[in-house]
Design an enzyme around this catalytic site. Structure first.
Site, PDB file in Angstrom:
ATOM      1  N   ARG A 132       0.943  -1.135  -0.203  1.00 63.36           N
ATOM      2  CA  ARG A 132      -0.203  -0.346  -0.122  1.00 63.36           C
ATOM      3  C   ARG A 132       1.133   1.334  -0.271  1.00 63.36           C
ATOM      4  O   ARG A 132       1.006   2.164  -0.884  1.00 63.36           O
ATOM      5  CB  ARG A 132      -0.601  -0.461   1.341  1.00 63.36           C
ATOM      6  CG  ARG A 132      -2.146   1.390   0.548  1.00 63.36           C
ATOM      7  CD  ARG A 132      -3.004   0.401   2.326  1.00 63.36           C
ATOM      8  NE  ARG A 132      -2.260   0.789   3.972  1.00 63.36           N
ATOM      9  CZ  ARG A 132      -2.925   0.522   4.341  1.00 63.36           C
ATOM     10  NH1 ARG A 132      -4.452   0.617   4.558  1.00 63.36           N
ATOM     11  NH2 ARG A 132      -2.784   0.860   6.088  1.00 63.36           N
ATOM     12  N   LYS A 234      -2.796   6.314   1.716  1.00 63.46           N
ATOM     13  CA  LYS A 234      -2.796   6.698   2.741  1.00 63.46           C
ATOM     14  C   LYS A 234      -1.838   7.881   2.996  1.00 63.46           C
ATOM     15  O   LYS A 234      -0.676   8.124   4.331  1.00 63.46           O
ATOM     16  CB  LYS A 234      -2.234   5.788   3.650  1.00 63.46           C
ATOM     17  CG  LYS A 234      -3.268   5.759   5.283  1.00 63.46           C
ATOM     18  CD  LYS A 234      -2.678   3.681   5.454  1.00 63.46           C
ATOM     19  CE  LYS A 234      -2.806   4.635   7.291  1.00 63.46           C
ATOM     20  NZ  LYS A 234      -4.392   3.909   7.218  1.00 63.46           N
ATOM     21  N   GLU A 270     -16.011   6.292   4.758  1.00 63.65           N
ATOM     22  CA  GLU A 270     -15.509   5.232   5.893  1.00 63.65           C
ATOM     23  C   GLU A 270     -15.797   6.352   7.408  1.00 63.65           C
ATOM     24  O   GLU A 270     -15.891   7.473   6.995  1.00 63.65           O
ATOM     25  CB  GLU A 270     -14.364   5.073   5.639  1.00 63.65           C
ATOM     26  CG  GLU A 270     -13.465   6.148   5.181  1.00 63.65           C
ATOM     27  CD  GLU A 270     -11.464   6.080   4.833  1.00 63.65           C
ATOM     28  OE1 GLU A 270     -11.494   5.675   3.594  1.00 63.65           O
ATOM     29  OE2 GLU A 270     -11.192   5.188   5.832  1.00 63.65           O
TER      30      GLU A 270
HETATM   31  C1  COI Z   1      -4.050   3.015  12.009  1.00 65.01           C
HETATM   32  O1  COI Z   1      -5.266   1.934  11.819  1.00 65.01           O
HETATM   33  O2  COI Z   1      -3.001   2.146  11.371  1.00 65.01           O
HETATM   34  C2  COI Z   1      -4.397   4.349  11.331  1.00 65.01           C
HETATM   35  O3  COI Z   1      -3.608   4.728  10.644  1.00 65.01           O
HETATM   36  C3  COI Z   1      -5.523   5.309  11.478  1.00 65.01           C
HETATM   37  C4  COI Z   1      -5.101   6.215  12.452  1.00 65.01           C
HETATM   38  C5  COI Z   1      -6.375   7.472  12.680  1.00 65.01           C
HETATM   39  C6  COI Z   1      -4.731   6.085  13.935  1.00 65.01           C
END
Ligand code: COI
Length: 387
Positions: A132, A234, A270
């Site tokens: 990803r 991300k 989401e």
């Molecule tokens: C994760 O779940 O690892 C994330 O990146 C979410 C984050 C907002 C803590």
């Protein structure tokens, strides 16, 4: 979180020859950081022979507890990443004109290491995060570590910080890989240099609710991502823009915000920090990943586990009206795990879901956590044992 320890003791500890690099010397891929990179600790330093760091494991939430080491690897714009190494966990020195600071050229990942009852340290599908990150890096015009480099860096970081992995049942070591445009740039263009970092922190429940059901709020004003944007990767730039929506929802007593699609304002997308699923009878659905939602590793794993458990699983466009009549709703994410949703409020209407008795989400979560912690035999090759 970190208890005790005078500054003098910390200083003395930090000056002790680090026992831990010599232990690590046998670990594949490990190169001991040169003395120059071992900065004086500003926190209790590594007595790494101790099995556990000095943490009150029962008080862990999702706050940052700095650990001993972080992994750092650098490259310039037209090169590949070559070699990285572990450094003491410390602040970064970065140009004020770094691409990441000025134009948000950065992406991150999240994965967890768990301690099994038999003492093994387990990672969960780290190659999925690596893949990803690679996809995200292409979208953000950044070089990225290879899958192998990423996974090795995660392994090294976890192993180096193993005393911070909570005891079984008390939480996980959350691992945060970052890819940042750290070279200076003034005009809007890709950064000339990049830094890949992996750091870690012990964590337990993401939400202050602990394991209690979440109450979500559908915000009609804010959207998280739109077609053609970068909602599916991300990038760090997907996160600050939702802070206002989260703050507003929290002020009203909700746990988090559920976003609708930007075009029709009708389909579920989401939650700020996780994916969403709805359950009706034997059917489990989650919004299809069509570029505006983040394809979570936990989301993908739960889809597969649900199929294995005999559920009819669908990735589809889910109209907000489908919430009415849903039996259960739950969220998934690396940080969040699998969290039941007790209610969703939309246009002043509170829709409630089952949170007691035998729950589909509990059944699926139990298998997922079982795999992650070595309690359930891994026939899928999802876990990576690092010790
Ligand atoms: C994760 O779940 O690892 C994330 O990146 C979410 C984050 C907002 C803590």
């Amino acid at each position: 979180m970190i208890q005790g320890g005078s500054r003098l003791r910390n200083l003395l500890q930090s000056l002790r020859p680090a026992s831990f690099p010599s232990k690590l010397a046998n670990y594949r891929g490990y190169t001991a950081p040169p003395a120059s990179s071992l900065q004086l600790a500003t926190q209790p330093s590594a007595y790494s022979d101790d099995k556990y760091a000095d943490v009150d494991w029962d008080k862990l939430g999702f706050g940052l507890t700095p650990t001993d080491y972080m992994y750092v690897m650098r490259c310039s714009k037209d090169e590949d990443f070559k070699e990285g190494r572990l450094n003491r966990y410390a602040n970064l020195e970065i140009s004020p004109s770094a691409g990441v600071l000025n134009y948000g050229q950065g992406i991150y990942e999240g994965t967890k290491a768990n301690r099994a009852e038999d003492g093994r340290i387990l990672l969960f599908r780290p190659e999925q995060n690596a893949t990803r990150m690679k996809r995200g890096a292409e979208r953000m015009l950044m070089p990225s570590p290879s899958i192998q480099q990423f996974v090795d860096a995660v392994k090294e970081t976890v192993y180096a910080n193993k005393r911070w992995i909570p005891p079984p049942g008390k939480g996980s070591l959350y691992v945060r890989p970052l890819l940042l445009g750290t070279g200076p740039i003034l005009g809007l263009a890709p950064s000339p240099e990049y830094t890949f970092i992996v750091y870690a922190s012990p964590v337990r429940n993401y939400f202050k609710e602990g394991t209690a059901p979440l109450n979500l709020y559908i915000d009609e004003e804010f959207v998280r991502a739109s077609p053609g944007g970068a909602g599916g990767v991300k990038t760090i730039t997907n996160y600050a823009p939702v802070l206002q929506a989260i703050a507003r929802a929290k002020e009203r007593g909700f746990s988090d915000v559920l976003y609708l699609d930007a075009v029709n304002r009708k389909y579920l997308e989401e939650v700020s920090s996780c994916n969403i699923f709805i359950v009706k009878g034997n059917h489990i659905s989650t919004p299809a990943a069509s570029g505006t939602i983040l394809e979570g590793v936990t989301r993908r794993s739960i889809l597969e586990i649900a199929r294995d458990h005999g559920y009819q699983v669908e990735e589809r466009a889910i109209p907000v009206d489908d919430l009415v009549g849903a039996d259960e709703v739950f969220c998934t994410g690396t940080a969040v795990g699998v969290a039941p949703v007790g209610s969703i409020t939309h246009q002043n209407r509170r829709i409630e879901f089952k949170t007691e008795g035998s729950l589909v989400c509990k059944e699926l979560y139990s298998t997922l956590v079982g795999l992650q912690t070595g309690r359930v035999e891994d026939k899928k090759g999802w876990t990576v044992v690092i010790h």
